[in-house]
Design a protein around this motif. Structure first.
Motif, PDB file in Angstrom:
ATOM      1  N   MET A 222       3.707  34.239  79.905  1.00  0.00           N
ATOM      2  CA  MET A 222       3.647  32.792  79.678  1.00  0.00           C
ATOM      3  C   MET A 222       2.861  32.486  78.409  1.00  0.00           C
ATOM      4  SD  MET A 222       5.543  31.508  81.996  1.00  0.00           S
ATOM      5  CE  MET A 222       5.147  29.784  81.723  1.00  0.00           C
ATOM      6  N   ASP A 223       1.830  33.272  78.141  1.00  0.00           N
ATOM      7  CA  ASP A 223       1.050  33.054  76.912  1.00  0.00           C
ATOM      8  C   ASP A 223       1.917  33.266  75.679  1.00  0.00           C
ATOM      9  OD1 ASP A 223      -1.236  32.405  78.280  1.00  0.00           O
ATOM     10  OD2 ASP A 223      -2.153  34.398  78.102  1.00  0.00           O
ATOM     11  N   PHE A 224       2.749  34.310  75.699  1.00  0.00           N
ATOM     12  CA  PHE A 224       3.628  34.554  74.553  1.00  0.00           C
ATOM     13  C   PHE A 224       4.596  33.389  74.370  1.00  0.00           C
ATOM     14  CE2 PHE A 224       7.396  36.021  72.388  1.00  0.00           C
ATOM     15  CZ  PHE A 224       6.893  36.810  71.364  1.00  0.00           C
ATOM     16  N   ALA A 225       5.169  32.892  75.473  1.00  0.00           N
ATOM     17  CA  ALA A 225       6.098  31.763  75.374  1.00  0.00           C
ATOM     18  C   ALA A 225       5.411  30.547  74.755  1.00  0.00           C
ATOM     19  CB  ALA A 225       6.653  31.432  76.755  1.00  0.00           C
ATOM     20  N   ARG A 226       4.193  30.275  75.205  1.00  0.00           N
ATOM     21  CA  ARG A 226       3.458  29.125  74.649  1.00  0.00           C
ATOM     22  C   ARG A 226       3.147  29.337  73.167  1.00  0.00           C
ATOM     23  NH1 ARG A 226       1.436  28.723  80.133  1.00  0.00           N
ATOM     24  NH2 ARG A 226      -0.075  30.404  79.775  1.00  0.00           N
ATOM     25  N   SER A 227       2.860  30.587  72.782  1.00  0.00           N
ATOM     26  CA  SER A 227       2.565  30.870  71.367  1.00  0.00           C
ATOM     27  C   SER A 227       3.775  30.625  70.485  1.00  0.00           C
ATOM     28  CB  SER A 227       2.088  32.327  71.211  1.00  0.00           C
ATOM     29  OG  SER A 227       3.180  33.238  71.298  1.00  0.00           O
ATOM     30  N   ARG A 228       4.961  30.644  71.084  1.00  0.00           N
ATOM     31  CA  ARG A 228       6.192  30.352  70.346  1.00  0.00           C
ATOM     32  C   ARG A 228       6.606  28.890  70.493  1.00  0.00           C
ATOM     33  NH1 ARG A 228       8.889  34.575  67.453  1.00  0.00           N
ATOM     34  NH2 ARG A 228       7.386  36.280  67.485  1.00  0.00           N
ATOM     35  N   GLY A 229       5.714  28.076  71.056  1.00  0.00           N
ATOM     36  CA  GLY A 229       5.990  26.657  71.187  1.00  0.00           C
ATOM     37  C   GLY A 229       6.914  26.294  72.332  1.00  0.00           C
ATOM     38  N   ILE A 230       7.073  27.202  73.286  1.00  0.00           N
ATOM     39  CA  ILE A 230       7.945  26.946  74.433  1.00  0.00           C
ATOM     40  C   ILE A 230       7.047  26.669  75.644  1.00  0.00           C
ATOM     41  CG2 ILE A 230       9.823  27.833  75.872  1.00  0.00           C
ATOM     42  CD1 ILE A 230      10.442  29.756  73.526  1.00  0.00           C
ATOM     43  N   GLY A 231       6.837  25.389  75.913  1.00  0.00           N
ATOM     44  CA  GLY A 231       5.887  25.018  76.949  1.00  0.00           C
ATOM     45  C   GLY A 231       6.465  24.963  78.342  1.00  0.00           C
ATOM     46  N   ASP A 232       7.799  24.856  78.444  1.00  0.00           N
ATOM     47  CA  ASP A 232       8.416  24.721  79.764  1.00  0.00           C
ATOM     48  C   ASP A 232       9.645  25.634  79.871  1.00  0.00           C
ATOM     49  OD1 ASP A 232       9.003  23.758  82.327  1.00  0.00           O
ATOM     50  OD2 ASP A 232      10.235  22.118  81.552  1.00  0.00           O
ATOM     51  N   PRO A 233       9.434  26.940  79.796  1.00  0.00           N
ATOM     52  CA  PRO A 233      10.576  27.855  79.896  1.00  0.00           C
ATOM     53  C   PRO A 233      11.033  28.028  81.338  1.00  0.00           C
ATOM     54  CG  PRO A 233       8.571  29.119  79.796  1.00  0.00           C
ATOM     55  CD  PRO A 233       8.160  27.668  79.650  1.00  0.00           C
ATOM     56  N   VAL A 234      12.231  28.551  81.528  1.00  0.00           N
ATOM     57  CA  VAL A 234      12.613  29.044  82.848  1.00  0.00           C
ATOM     58  C   VAL A 234      11.647  30.163  83.209  1.00  0.00           C
ATOM     59  CG1 VAL A 234      14.419  30.257  84.146  1.00  0.00           C
ATOM     60  CG2 VAL A 234      15.034  28.418  82.548  1.00  0.00           C
ATOM     61  N   ARG A 235      11.220  30.190  84.466  1.00  0.00           N
ATOM     62  CA  ARG A 235      10.235  31.177  84.903  1.00  0.00           C
ATOM     63  C   ARG A 235      10.753  31.950  86.109  1.00  0.00           C
ATOM     64  NH1 ARG A 235       8.031  26.387  84.438  1.00  0.00           N
ATOM     65  NH2 ARG A 235       7.505  26.095  86.627  1.00  0.00           N
ATOM     66  N   ILE A 236      10.502  33.237  86.110  1.00  0.00           N
ATOM     67  CA  ILE A 236      10.751  34.034  87.308  1.00  0.00           C
ATOM     68  C   ILE A 236       9.494  33.984  88.157  1.00  0.00           C
ATOM     69  CG2 ILE A 236      11.105  36.377  88.183  1.00  0.00           C
ATOM     70  CD1 ILE A 236      12.982  36.857  85.868  1.00  0.00           C
ATOM     71  N   ARG A 237       9.662  33.479  89.361  1.00  0.00           N
ATOM     72  CA  ARG A 237       8.513  33.270  90.240  1.00  0.00           C
ATOM     73  C   ARG A 237       8.416  34.317  91.337  1.00  0.00           C
ATOM     74  NH1 ARG A 237       6.645  27.380  91.151  1.00  0.00           N
ATOM     75  NH2 ARG A 237       5.748  27.999  89.146  1.00  0.00           N
ATOM     76  N   ALA A 238       9.512  34.976  91.656  1.00  0.00           N
ATOM     77  CA  ALA A 238       9.476  35.997  92.714  1.00  0.00           C
ATOM     78  C   ALA A 238      10.584  37.009  92.490  1.00  0.00           C
ATOM     79  CB  ALA A 238       9.624  35.358  94.097  1.00  0.00           C
ATOM     80  N   VAL A 239      10.293  38.259  92.818  1.00  0.00           N
ATOM     81  CA  VAL A 239      11.295  39.325  92.824  1.00  0.00           C
ATOM     82  C   VAL A 239      11.103  40.104  94.115  1.00  0.00           C
ATOM     83  CG1 VAL A 239      12.250  41.342  91.665  1.00  0.00           C
ATOM     84  CG2 VAL A 239      11.211  39.512  90.295  1.00  0.00           C
TER      85      VAL A 239
END
Length: 396
Positions: A222-239
């Motif tokens: 999530m930190d990498f996504a935010r560093s690229r300016g993507i504040g609300d990406p699709v997220r995998i929450r469970a596997v």
């Protein structure tokens, strides 16, 4: 620490019978996923490949095979095999590496070049494998055991051949809207009924084909996504990659009575239901929170089993959902908005990854004509041979 990881990229090589190497399909899917993420191959710190057992040694070391095909650049590699659940285990492995801080960007790839006809057992004689025994001792190839499940539903719940046909009609309609699908033609219930009997009561159009294809995901912290300016990406929450619980030690066959003319009601707490339950518990969500689901419709009747196993309805109520149109595009809870295996066919190591690609596009709102309005959460589900669970929950 959040257990979420971001899905920054999703890509596929269209399904079909292309007659080329699985490596070509995987490389194309990987490049598409990287382009979708806006990242370069050199940004990838780890590659997790889902293995195929039908393509020789390169298939057994898929992680390294795909890394080499993209160009050696020093990324760590992992290769995993779990039959139909291989893609989910690859996603789970990638997620674990990200959460452990071993990599910020992980590329997950699966691809297959499938033989014609149904899949024969691979790897020689395996008398300690219940699935090998299913083939050799019972003669229950996949179409035969799909038919056993279908027959049990007819006997215990009153399902009909017409109910099964509605699943194909629904999935074929969705597949017409998917440019990656192999079959993009609407099918009528009459056409299903008129197709050849494979294993009664299932017709040819009730059973999925075998296909070539590839799918890939770019997962990041999530930190990498935010560093690229993507504040609300699709997220995998469970596997969920759970195994059966004792005493359920004989896998993948419905219970069979001593009198073979008598159908035995399913035991409470099926393995498939436990796969979804573990995913829900980890995600902190339930069936009522879902916007859509992607399930493994190896046969039309098996899709109805999945409705019940992932909690969309009670036991024996799956056919009611499809009759009402609840699981069609535009329905209350669309299932297999991608078109499912009915439209794609089965490219084993790619399939669970492809399911998450579809969730990604749906949750982004970029699925085009097959878009589920306002999609916020979805689940995937399938089951690999020899007790491999597979379910992924994605949210936005």
């Amino acid at each position: 620490m959040s257990a979420d990881v971001a899905v920054l990229g999703a890509g596929m090589h269209p399904w079909g019978k292309w007659g080329r190497s699985f490596v070509e399909y995987g490389r194309a899917a990987a490049r598409a996923a990287l382009a979708d993420a806006g990242l370069d191959w050199t940004d990838v710190g780890s590659v997790v490949g889902a293995d195929t057992v039908r393509s020789g040694y390169p298939g057994y070391v898929a992680g390294a095979t795909f890394a080499r095909a993209l160009g050696w650049q020093g990324a760590r590699v992992t290769s995993v095999y779990a039959a139909c659940a291989s893609g989910a285990q690859a996603i789970g492995t990638a997620r674990a590496q990200i959460l452990a801080g071993l990599a910020d960007v992980v590329l997950v790839v699966g691809a297959d070049a499938a033989p014609k006809g149904f899949f024969a057992p691979a790897g020689g004689d395996r008398p300690d494998d219940p699935d090998w025994l299913r083939f050799r001792v019972l003669g229950a190839t996949n179409p035969a055991y799909f038919a056993l499940y279908a027959r049990r539903r007819m006997a215990v719940y009153g399902d009909t051949r017409e109910d099964f046909a509605l699943v194909k009609v629904k999935n074929a309609a969705a597949g017409t809207l998917n440019p990656n699908a192999r079959y993009r033609k609407a099918v009528s219930a009459e056409e299903v009924a008129a197709s050849a009997v494979v294993a009664d009561p299932l017709r040819l159009l009730d059973i999925c084909a075998t296909s070539d294809g590839g799918a890939a995901l770019v997962l990041t912290s999530m930190d990498f996504a935010r560093s690229r300016g993507i504040g609300d990406p699709v997220r995998i929450r469970a596997v969920s990659t759970v195994t059966p619980t004792y005493p359920r030690t004989v896998l993948d066959l419905p219970d069979i009575a001593t009198d073979s003319a008598v159908a035995v009601r399913p035991a409470a707490g099926s393995f498939r239901a436990s796969i979804a339950r573990a995913a829900y518990e980890e995600a902190g969500l339930g069936p009522d929170d879902l916007s859509l689901a992607e399930v493994y419709d190896l046969s039309t009747a098996l899709e109805l089993e999945w409705y019940e196993d992932i909690g969309l309805c009670g036991e024996g109520e799956g056919a009611k959902l499809v009759r009402e149109g609840a699981t069609a595009l535009g329905g209350r809870i669309p299932v297999n908005a991608s078109g499912g295996l009915a439209s794609f066919g089965e490219a084993v190591p790619a399939q669970a990854i492809a399911q998450v690609c579809e969730l990604t596009w749906q949750l982004r709102g970029t699925a085009g004509e097959r878009q589920v309005p306002g999609a916020r959460a979805g689940i995937t589900a399938n089951q690999g041979l020899f007790g491999h669970g597979s379910a992924v929950v994605a949210v936005r």
